[in-house]
Design a protein around this motif. Structure first.
Motif, mmCIF file in Angstrom:
data_model
loop_
_atom_site.group_PDB
_atom_site.id
_atom_site.type_symbol
_atom_site.label_atom_id
_atom_site.label_comp_id
_atom_site.label_asym_id
_atom_site.label_seq_id
_atom_site.Cartn_x
_atom_site.Cartn_y
_atom_site.Cartn_z
ATOM 1 N N GLN A 1 8.894 9.336 37.154
ATOM 2 C CA GLN A 1 7.520 8.927 37.406
ATOM 3 C C GLN A 1 7.505 7.506 37.966
ATOM 4 O O GLN A 1 8.184 6.614 37.460
ATOM 5 N N CYS A 2 6.741 7.311 39.021
ATOM 6 C CA CYS A 2 6.614 5.984 39.631
ATOM 7 C C CYS A 2 5.652 5.132 38.805
ATOM 8 O O CYS A 2 4.727 5.659 38.185
ATOM 9 N N SER B 1 13.540 14.486 26.656
ATOM 10 C CA SER B 1 12.515 14.913 27.594
ATOM 11 C C SER B 1 12.832 14.363 28.976
ATOM 12 O O SER B 1 13.192 13.206 29.131
ATOM 13 N N ARG B 2 12.704 15.189 29.984
ATOM 14 C CA ARG B 2 12.891 14.759 31.369
ATOM 15 C C ARG B 2 11.547 14.778 32.115
ATOM 16 O O ARG B 2 11.493 14.552 33.307
#
Length: 82
Positions: A58-59, A52-53
């Motif tokens: 995500q920060c 999964s990318r």
């Protein structure tokens, strides 16, 4: 289980052919990485499974960053002594 994540320690484990230490299984981290890669390639080829990318970039939440800075006493600006 012991998984040596240091190249030097892993080299010693391989050279000495260590399999167990105090009844704990010792794994070669390079072999584990290779076998995991082989398994992922086979799953991708056979059933189309991929990584999964979705949250790859995500920060972290701002509260987590503030906690990290507080715990590790991180300063945004260097403190220079005179």
């Amino acid at each position: 289980m012991i998984l040596a994540a240091c190249a030097t320690v892993n080299a010693i484990i391989r050279r000495e052919n260590l399999k167990e230490v105090d009844d704990a299984l010792v794994l070669d981290c390079n072999a584990v990485l290779l076998k995991t890669t082989e398994a992922m390639a086979e799953l991708s080829k056979s059933i189309g499974l991929t990584s999964s990318r979705r949250l790859l970039y995500q920060c972290p939440q701002e509260t987590a960053v503030k906690d990290w800075r507080r715990i590790y006493n991180f300063r945004a600006e260097p403190q220079l002594s005179s």
